[in-house]
Design a protein around this motif. Structure first.
Motif, PDB file in Angstrom:
ATOM      1  N   LEU A  14       0.826  -1.209   0.000  1.00  7.84           N
ATOM      2  CA  LEU A  14       0.000   0.000   0.000  1.00  7.84           C
ATOM      3  C   LEU A  14       0.861   1.260   0.000  1.00  7.84           C
ATOM      4  CD1 LEU A  14      -2.895  -1.021   2.405  1.00  7.84           C
ATOM      5  CD2 LEU A  14      -2.998  -0.664  -0.059  1.00  7.84           C
ATOM      6  N   ALA A  15       2.016   1.221   0.664  1.00  8.31           N
ATOM      7  CA  ALA A  15       2.927   2.364   0.596  1.00  8.31           C
ATOM      8  C   ALA A  15       3.395   2.573  -0.845  1.00  8.31           C
ATOM      9  CB  ALA A  15       4.116   2.147   1.519  1.00  8.31           C
ATOM     10  N   ALA A  16       3.753   1.473  -1.513  1.00  6.94           N
ATOM     11  CA  ALA A  16       4.237   1.566  -2.892  1.00  6.94           C
ATOM     12  C   ALA A  16       3.167   2.111  -3.826  1.00  6.94           C
ATOM     13  CB  ALA A  16       4.705   0.189  -3.372  1.00  6.94           C
ATOM     14  N   PHE A  17       1.903   1.757  -3.589  1.00 10.19           N
ATOM     15  CA  PHE A  17       0.812   2.265  -4.415  1.00 10.19           C
ATOM     16  C   PHE A  17       0.763   3.796  -4.429  1.00 10.19           C
ATOM     17  CE2 PHE A  17      -2.269  -1.619  -4.199  1.00 10.19           C
ATOM     18  CZ  PHE A  17      -1.511  -2.252  -5.174  1.00 10.19           C
ATOM     19  N   ASN A  18       1.229   4.420  -3.355  1.00 12.05           N
ATOM     20  CA  ASN A  18       1.140   5.874  -3.222  1.00 12.05           C
ATOM     21  C   ASN A  18       2.309   6.629  -3.837  1.00 12.05           C
ATOM     22  OD1 ASN A  18      -1.169   6.936  -1.221  1.00 12.05           O
ATOM     23  ND2 ASN A  18      -0.575   4.863  -0.597  1.00 12.05           N
ATOM     24  N   LEU A  19       3.325   5.920  -4.327  1.00 10.42           N
ATOM     25  CA  LEU A  19       4.570   6.581  -4.715  1.00 10.42           C
ATOM     26  C   LEU A  19       4.668   6.989  -6.174  1.00 10.42           C
ATOM     27  CD1 LEU A  19       7.174   4.505  -2.653  1.00 10.42           C
ATOM     28  CD2 LEU A  19       5.956   6.591  -2.026  1.00 10.42           C
ATOM     29  N   ARG A  20       3.652   6.726  -6.993  1.00 10.53           N
ATOM     30  CA  ARG A  20       3.720   7.108  -8.404  1.00 10.53           C
ATOM     31  C   ARG A  20       2.506   7.876  -8.930  1.00 10.53           C
ATOM     32  NH1 ARG A  20       8.079   6.656  -7.359  1.00 10.53           N
ATOM     33  NH2 ARG A  20       9.725   5.364  -8.249  1.00 10.53           N
ATOM     34  N   PRO A  21       1.272   7.610  -8.477  1.00  8.73           N
ATOM     35  CA  PRO A  21       0.118   8.288  -9.087  1.00  8.73           C
ATOM     36  C   PRO A  21       0.186   9.806  -9.071  1.00  8.73           C
ATOM     37  CG  PRO A  21      -0.630   6.420  -7.809  1.00  8.73           C
ATOM     38  CD  PRO A  21       0.839   6.563  -7.530  1.00  8.73           C
ATOM     39  N   GLY A  22       0.779  10.410  -8.045  1.00  5.10           N
ATOM     40  CA  GLY A  22       0.884  11.863  -7.994  1.00  5.10           C
ATOM     41  C   GLY A  22       1.690  12.433  -9.145  1.00  5.10           C
ATOM     42  N   GLY A  69       0.739  10.426   4.457  1.00  2.00           N
ATOM     43  CA  GLY A  69      -0.320  11.400   4.686  1.00  2.00           C
ATOM     44  C   GLY A  69      -0.075  12.695   3.936  1.00  2.00           C
ATOM     45  N   CYS A  70       1.192  13.133   3.874  1.00  6.15           N
ATOM     46  CA  CYS A  70       1.543  14.336   3.115  1.00  6.15           C
ATOM     47  C   CYS A  70       1.211  14.171   1.638  1.00  6.15           C
ATOM     48  CB  CYS A  70       3.030  14.637   3.301  1.00  6.15           C
ATOM     49  SG  CYS A  70       3.664  16.011   2.309  1.00  6.15           S
ATOM     50  N   ILE A  71       1.545  13.006   1.087  1.00  8.29           N
ATOM     51  CA  ILE A  71       1.218  12.726  -0.319  1.00  8.29           C
ATOM     52  C   ILE A  71      -0.297  12.777  -0.531  1.00  8.29           C
ATOM     53  CG2 ILE A  71       1.273  10.948  -2.124  1.00  8.29           C
ATOM     54  CD1 ILE A  71       3.932   9.978  -0.854  1.00  8.29           C
ATOM     55  N   LYS A 102       6.820   5.546  11.711  1.00 10.30           N
ATOM     56  CA  LYS A 102       6.031   6.764  11.940  1.00 10.30           C
ATOM     57  C   LYS A 102       6.287   7.793  10.841  1.00 10.30           C
ATOM     58  CE  LYS A 102       5.796   6.451  17.006  1.00 10.30           C
ATOM     59  NZ  LYS A 102       6.185   7.093  18.293  1.00 10.30           N
ATOM     60  N   ILE A 103       7.544   7.900  10.432  1.00 11.17           N
ATOM     61  CA  ILE A 103       7.887   8.854   9.382  1.00 11.17           C
ATOM     62  C   ILE A 103       7.239   8.455   8.057  1.00 11.17           C
ATOM     63  CG2 ILE A 103       9.788   9.876   8.073  1.00 11.17           C
ATOM     64  CD1 ILE A 103       9.574  10.815  10.971  1.00 11.17           C
ATOM     65  N   ILE A 104       7.277   7.159   7.758  1.00 13.66           N
ATOM     66  CA  ILE A 104       6.627   6.675   6.531  1.00 13.66           C
ATOM     67  C   ILE A 104       5.144   7.016   6.548  1.00 13.66           C
ATOM     68  CG2 ILE A 104       5.956   4.606   5.245  1.00 13.66           C
ATOM     69  CD1 ILE A 104       8.657   3.375   6.089  1.00 13.66           C
ATOM     70  N   THR A 105       4.486   6.750   7.671  1.00 15.81           N
ATOM     71  CA  THR A 105       3.053   7.027   7.790  1.00 15.81           C
ATOM     72  C   THR A 105       2.764   8.512   7.622  1.00 15.81           C
ATOM     73  OG1 THR A 105       2.857   5.187   9.345  1.00 15.81           O
ATOM     74  CG2 THR A 105       1.027   6.737   9.260  1.00 15.81           C
ATOM     75  N   LEU A 106       3.561   9.356   8.282  1.00 12.41           N
ATOM     76  CA  LEU A 106       3.359  10.803   8.208  1.00 12.41           C
ATOM     77  C   LEU A 106       3.458  11.314   6.781  1.00 12.41           C
ATOM     78  CD1 LEU A 106       3.076  13.582   9.590  1.00 12.41           C
ATOM     79  CD2 LEU A 106       5.572  13.591   9.846  1.00 12.41           C
ATOM     80  N   LEU A 159      -5.793   6.453  -2.183  1.00 11.64           N
ATOM     81  CA  LEU A 159      -4.760   5.452  -1.904  1.00 11.64           C
ATOM     82  C   LEU A 159      -4.105   5.704  -0.546  1.00 11.64           C
ATOM     83  CD1 LEU A 159      -3.100   5.213  -5.435  1.00 11.64           C
ATOM     84  CD2 LEU A 159      -4.717   3.613  -4.391  1.00 11.64           C
ATOM     85  N   ALA A 160      -3.907   6.970  -0.208  1.00  9.50           N
ATOM     86  CA  ALA A 160      -3.348   7.297   1.103  1.00  9.50           C
ATOM     87  C   ALA A 160      -4.347   7.000   2.216  1.00  9.50           C
ATOM     88  CB  ALA A 160      -2.922   8.762   1.144  1.00  9.50           C
ATOM     89  N   LEU A 161      -5.620   7.268   1.952  1.00  5.55           N
ATOM     90  CA  LEU A 161      -6.654   6.989   2.954  1.00  5.55           C
ATOM     91  C   LEU A 161      -6.704   5.501   3.299  1.00  5.55           C
ATOM     92  CD1 LEU A 161      -9.605   9.244   1.707  1.00  5.55           C
ATOM     93  CD2 LEU A 161      -8.135   9.608   3.705  1.00  5.55           C
ATOM     94  N   ILE A 162      -6.413   4.651   2.326  1.00  4.89           N
ATOM     95  CA  ILE A 162      -6.401   3.205   2.562  1.00  4.89           C
ATOM     96  C   ILE A 162      -5.132   2.783   3.297  1.00  4.89           C
ATOM     97  CG2 ILE A 162      -6.371   0.939   1.435  1.00  4.89           C
ATOM     98  CD1 ILE A 162      -7.993   2.220  -0.856  1.00  4.89           C
TER      99      ILE A 162
END
Length: 397
Positions: free
Chosen positions: A14-22, A80-82, A73-77, A171-174
């Protein structure tokens, strides 16, 4: 332990899902953005280049943040920024506003990406290569879905590209609730030696600099065709919808390379061979676009296979060279910091050349030449006498 392993694996995906769509969701609606906001090709290229610059710059701080605070914690934060920056795109009203959201998205990716390398090193120490495959594949899936669905979302919601871009905050909400669970239930079976000082970037290591140069050129090549492939196809006389489909096919074509990379490395362990193979695949795709009238589908498949394989190798090589999660994070931070800054130059140069010449043909010549530079750097990087990359080839699945 099985449930925890599943938790960490799902969190990684799920983290990886957030790293390209933006970044990748911009390409299918770039024409509408430039028209509605009055942007030139050069300024539009900043929508890709600014996130890459931010990824590079912010990667420098990832290791220190991970040392000072729990890395999870940093990854989660920053996931959320993304998500917040992506959500803000619903309200885009100017080029500067859209560029600001790109800056925030790049900052989030820049912090999360190198920490994911450390996360893999810590939580999956006996299956690094397969987890890199999962991580790479998940990023490709996220990118493919965003490229393929942004235009339909735009059409479904009254031709609003703002909704097409902002939708991907879901994706971030999930991901965030799952990462919150990871924070509350960290993995404790393997404990690393506690460091009193944050691990520093390997600035004195020649191999690290060579790897950084290699990563930078790979990223430059990858994001040049990621950002401009639909526009190049349109210039060849195809409809915008077909050009968007070509971009999606290119992303989908990355999946075999990323999924099968661990298997391929067991069959032929030499990094040099696969660097050459994947780069020649990209060169072939660019040559098809430049010199032939063959359907762009062939070019998109070649570009996808080559790009997916090379980007996956850039994620694996820093982990290959290190002995701890923290060290893996710092090597990844250095290669990403400088590598992505190098890569950010590419889309801008393509935009400038197009504005100056009115054609993408000169840019294709340039990208083909860059491909051969990748091969030269890759061969130098994998010299047996000066590198340990080919010696560390055994991974347990």
């Amino acid at each position: 332990m099985t449930s925890r392993y599943t938790l960490f694996l799902c969190a990684l995906i799920l983290a990886a899902f957030n790293l390209r769509p933006g970044i990748t969701s911009i390409s299918p609606v770039l024409q509408g953005i430039t028209r509605d906001l009055g942007m030139s090709s050069t300024s539009a290229s900043l929508l890709t280049s600014i996130p890459l610059l931010c990824i590079g710059f912010c990667s420098l701080f990832a290791g220190r943040l991970a040392h000072r605070y729990q890395s999870e914690k940093i990854i989660t934060l920053f996931i959320g920024c993304i998500g917040i920056a992506t959500f803000l795109r619903f309200f885009t009203n100017s080029p500067w506003y859209l560029l600001l959201t790109s800056l925030l998205i790049g900052a989030g990716i820049g912090i999360v990406s190198p920490l994911i390398s450390g996360f893999i090193k810590r939580y999956f120490p006996t299956s690094v290569a397969p987890m890199i495959g999962v991580y790479s594949t998940s990023m490709v899936v996220g990118a493919s879905i965003s490229i393929g669905m942004t235009t339909p979302l735009q059409h479904w919601f009254h031709d609003s590209w703002k909704i097409g871009l902002g939708f991907w905050c879901v994706l971030a909400l999930i991901a965030i609730p799952l990462w919150y669970t990871v924070i509350r239930h960290p993995y404790t079976a393997k404990q690393e030696t506690v460091q009193t000082q944050p691990a520093s970037l390997p600035l004195q290591n020649k191999q690290a600099w060579l790897l950084t140069s290699f990563v930078g050129i790979v990223i430059l090549l990858f994001y040049c065709f990621t950002a401009w492939l639909p526009a190049i196809v349109e210039e060849k006389g195809y409809a915008a919808s077909y050009a968007g489909m070509i971009g999606t096919i290119s992303m989908i074509a990355q999946l075999p390379a990323t999924l099968l990379l661990p298997v391929l490395l067991r069959v032929i362990p030499g990094r040099r061979f696969w660097i050459t193979f994947f780069t020649l695949s990209e060169i072939a795709g660019l040559a098809v676009l430049c010199f032939t009238d063959i359907t762009p589908i062939v070019a998109s498949v070649c570009l996808g296979i080559g790009g997916g394989g090379l980007v996956s190798l850039t994620l694996l090589l820093p982990i290959d060279k290190t002995n701890s999660a923290m060290e893996a994070s710092t090597w990844s931070a250095m290669t990403q910091a400088i590598g992505y800054m190098i890569g950010a130059i590419g889309p801008i140069v393509i935009g400038l050349l197009y504005d100056y010449t009115g054609s993408f043909v000169p840019t294709l010549y340039l990208l083909i030449a860059v491909g051969f530079v990748v091969i030269v750097l890759g061969w130098k990087l994998t010299q047996p006498e000066s590198s340990q990359l080919e010696e560390q080839t055994v991974y347990q699945t």
